[in-house]
Design a protein around this motif. Structure first.
Motif, PDB file in Angstrom:
ATOM      1  N   ALA A   1       9.603 -21.397 -41.876  1.00 42.24           N
ATOM      2  CA  ALA A   1      10.826 -21.706 -41.118  1.00 42.24           C
ATOM      3  C   ALA A   1      10.704 -21.233 -39.673  1.00 42.24           C
ATOM      4  O   ALA A   1      11.119 -21.938 -38.744  1.00 42.24           O
ATOM      5  CB  ALA A   1      12.038 -21.071 -41.793  1.00 42.24           C
ATOM      6  N   GLY A   2      10.109 -20.055 -39.469  1.00 45.59           N
ATOM      7  CA  GLY A   2       9.962 -19.533 -38.119  1.00 45.59           C
ATOM      8  C   GLY A   2       9.060 -20.388 -37.253  1.00 45.59           C
ATOM      9  O   GLY A   2       9.378 -20.673 -36.092  1.00 45.59           O
ATOM     10  N   VAL A   3       7.935 -20.827 -37.807  1.00 48.44           N
ATOM     11  CA  VAL A   3       7.011 -21.670 -37.052  1.00 48.44           C
ATOM     12  C   VAL A   3       7.654 -23.023 -36.752  1.00 48.44           C
ATOM     13  O   VAL A   3       7.566 -23.530 -35.627  1.00 48.44           O
ATOM     14  CB  VAL A   3       5.666 -21.829 -37.795  1.00 48.44           C
ATOM     15  N   VAL A   4       8.329 -23.600 -37.740  1.00 42.46           N
ATOM     16  CA  VAL A   4       9.000 -24.882 -37.509  1.00 42.46           C
ATOM     17  C   VAL A   4      10.070 -24.733 -36.426  1.00 42.46           C
ATOM     18  O   VAL A   4      10.141 -25.546 -35.495  1.00 42.46           O
ATOM     19  CB  VAL A   4       9.603 -25.442 -38.821  1.00 42.46           C
ATOM     20  N   ASP A   5      10.895 -23.701 -36.509  1.00 43.71           N
ATOM     21  CA  ASP A   5      11.935 -23.491 -35.492  1.00 43.71           C
ATOM     22  C   ASP A   5      11.324 -23.287 -34.111  1.00 43.71           C
ATOM     23  O   ASP A   5      11.850 -23.788 -33.107  1.00 43.71           O
ATOM     24  CB  ASP A   5      12.819 -22.301 -35.860  1.00 43.71           C
ATOM     25  N   LEU A   6      10.219 -22.552 -34.048  1.00 44.26           N
ATOM     26  CA  LEU A   6       9.538 -22.323 -32.779  1.00 44.26           C
ATOM     27  C   LEU A   6       9.035 -23.641 -32.192  1.00 44.26           C
ATOM     28  O   LEU A   6       9.220 -23.916 -31.004  1.00 44.26           O
ATOM     29  CB  LEU A   6       8.373 -21.350 -32.992  1.00 44.26           C
ATOM     30  N   VAL A   7       8.424 -24.456 -33.019  1.00 42.21           N
ATOM     31  CA  VAL A   7       7.918 -25.748 -32.553  1.00 42.21           C
ATOM     32  C   VAL A   7       9.065 -26.642 -32.093  1.00 42.21           C
ATOM     33  O   VAL A   7       8.976 -27.283 -31.036  1.00 42.21           O
ATOM     34  CB  VAL A   7       7.075 -26.434 -33.661  1.00 42.21           C
ATOM     35  N   ILE A   8      10.150 -26.663 -32.841  1.00 43.06           N
ATOM     36  CA  ILE A   8      11.297 -27.498 -32.468  1.00 43.06           C
ATOM     37  C   ILE A   8      11.892 -27.041 -31.137  1.00 43.06           C
ATOM     38  O   ILE A   8      12.234 -27.860 -30.284  1.00 43.06           O
ATOM     39  CB  ILE A   8      12.380 -27.476 -33.577  1.00 43.06           C
TER      40      ILE A   8
END
Length: 190
Positions: free
Chosen positions: A91-98
């Motif tokens: 979730a953290g990596v996805v949120d960072l990318v978004i």
């Protein structure tokens, strides 16, 4: 804060925003300090006042995202359950990318960024290795390690893909999480 310090901070912020836009369009290697100065409407000397080299600009552009990535690793590492660690990293990596879609595009495709990141991370534990270990554990088999690398790289590539630029953030987030969960063998969320 003095008016001069505020102005310098604003110029630095504008410089980094301009550099990222140019890096996205031309790549790090294809962007010169003169191009950044011209786009800002300042002299090259004004750019040198803030940064001595383009690599310093590249590192500064990436720094907030790298700092957040380090936080994600530390937070996940403090969790007891493997499943919670995996879910937090994903979730953290996805949120960072978004939240940094343009930066994700540059990170994923430009060797100039990779070189700058290697220099900026040389004194720290390799964040990518820590992410992978959190996703698959310390004694992962090669298949699990490959799946983790594919998940992390795929999330970054898809998040920064020009082909998906029109996809709303929340929809892209949902799809990236689902794809990452499938690649990592995580149960489907309801």
């Amino acid at each position: 804060m003095t008016a001069m310090a505020a102005r310098d901070g604003d110029t630095r912020t504008r410089l980094l925003d301009t550099a990222l836009a140019l890096f996205t369009k031309h790549g790090v290697e294809g962007t010169s300090l003169q191009m950044i100065a011209d786009a800002l409407g300042v002299t090259k000397a004004a750019v040198y006042y803030h940064f001595k080299a383009k690599d310093e600009i590249t590192e500064a552009v990436a720094e907030p995202a790298l700092r957040r990535l380090g936080t994600i690793v530390r937070e996940a590492g403090a969790m007891r359950r493997r499943g919670a660690q995996i879910d937090h990293v994903l979730a953290g990596v996805v949120d960072l990318v978004i939240s940094h879609r343009a930066l994700a595009a540059v990170f994923s495709s430009d060797p100039g960024v990779a070189r700058a990141l290697e220099r900026s991370l040389h004194d720290e534990e390799n964040v990518k290795d820590c992410l992978t270990q959190l996703l698959v554990g310390p004694d992962a088999d090669p298949a699990a390690a490959v799946a983790a690398h594919v998940a992390l790289a795929g999330i970054a590539l898809a998040g920064g893909s020009p082909a998906l630029v029109d996809l709303p953030d929340e929809e892209l987030r949902q799809h990236l999480l689902e794809a990452g969960r499938r690649l990592l063998g995580r149960p489907r969320r309801r």
